[in-house]
Design a protein around this motif. Structure first.
Motif, PDB file in Angstrom:
ATOM      1  N   VAL A 108      12.269   9.691 -35.745  1.00  0.00           N
ATOM      2  CA  VAL A 108      12.756   9.149 -37.017  1.00  0.00           C
ATOM      3  C   VAL A 108      14.201   9.575 -37.250  1.00  0.00           C
ATOM      4  N   GLU A 109      14.518  10.849 -36.923  1.00  0.00           N
ATOM      5  CA  GLU A 109      15.884  11.342 -37.092  1.00  0.00           C
ATOM      6  C   GLU A 109      16.849  10.617 -36.163  1.00  0.00           C
ATOM      7  N   GLU A 110      16.435  10.382 -34.933  1.00  0.00           N
ATOM      8  CA  GLU A 110      17.283   9.667 -33.976  1.00  0.00           C
ATOM      9  C   GLU A 110      17.548   8.243 -34.459  1.00  0.00           C
ATOM     10  N   LYS A 111      16.508   7.598 -35.008  1.00  0.00           N
ATOM     11  CA  LYS A 111      16.680   6.244 -35.510  1.00  0.00           C
ATOM     12  C   LYS A 111      17.643   6.238 -36.696  1.00  0.00           C
ATOM     13  N   ALA A 112      17.540   7.253 -37.539  1.00  0.00           N
ATOM     14  CA  ALA A 112      18.419   7.345 -38.694  1.00  0.00           C
ATOM     15  C   ALA A 112      19.843   7.553 -38.242  1.00  0.00           C
ATOM     16  N   GLU A 113      20.081   8.368 -37.241  1.00  0.00           N
ATOM     17  CA  GLU A 113      21.423   8.598 -36.725  1.00  0.00           C
ATOM     18  C   GLU A 113      21.946   7.357 -36.056  1.00  0.00           C
ATOM     19  N   ALA A 114      21.077   6.660 -35.348  1.00  0.00           N
ATOM     20  CA  ALA A 114      21.499   5.428 -34.672  1.00  0.00           C
ATOM     21  C   ALA A 114      21.849   4.363 -35.709  1.00  0.00           C
ATOM     22  N   ALA A 115      21.144   4.374 -36.837  1.00  0.00           N
ATOM     23  CA  ALA A 115      21.435   3.394 -37.886  1.00  0.00           C
ATOM     24  C   ALA A 115      22.774   3.714 -38.562  1.00  0.00           C
ATOM     25  N   LYS A 116      23.124   4.973 -38.635  1.00  0.00           N
ATOM     26  CA  LYS A 116      24.388   5.377 -39.262  1.00  0.00           C
ATOM     27  C   LYS A 116      25.564   4.946 -38.385  1.00  0.00           C
ATOM     28  N   LYS A 117      25.437   4.879 -37.125  1.00  0.00           N
ATOM     29  CA  LYS A 117      26.548   4.562 -36.221  1.00  0.00           C
ATOM     30  C   LYS A 117      26.787   3.128 -36.222  1.00  0.00           C
TER      31      LYS A 117
END
Length: 117
Positions: A108-117
């Motif tokens: 979930v954290e990786e997806k959130a970081e990927a969404a921020k980029k």
């Protein structure tokens, strides 16, 4: 005269009696051997006294008690081993659940970081 009796042997009367008594003696001895062998083959069980029966019953009771006690101990040990195995399995399942939860959290954290980029 000897020619007429040549096929038959002359025996004195005492010899005839002795021969007959020897035959009966041998027959009696053989019959006795058969009787003793038949008697020796029969199963004989001595009559047990009340004291001996009581001792045997007491020994049987002790042996039965030991077997029962050993079975109870074996069941107890088996129950302990089963409980230990269940506890270990629960602990491992809890660890696995933690790992899965941690992996989901990271995903979930990786997806959130990927969404921020």
């Amino acid at each position: 005269m000897k020619a007429a009796f040549s096929s038959l042997q002359y025996q004195h009367p005492s010899q005839r009696v002795m021969r007959k008594s020897m035959k009966t003696l041998i027959a009696t001895l053989i019959a006795g051997l058969f009787a003793t062998s038949a008697f020796a083959q029969t199963a004989t069980t001595p009559a047990a006294s009340p004291k001996a029966e009581a001792k045997a019953a007491k020994a049987d009771a002790k042996a039965e008690e030991k077997v029962t006690k050993a079975n109870a101990e074996a069941k107890e040990e088996t129950a302990k081993a089963d409980a230990k195995a269940e506890k270990k399995a629960a602990k491992e399942a809890k660890k696995a659940d933690k790992k899965v939860a941690h992996a989901k959290k990271e995903a979930v954290e990786e997806k959130a970081e990927a969404a921020k980029k």
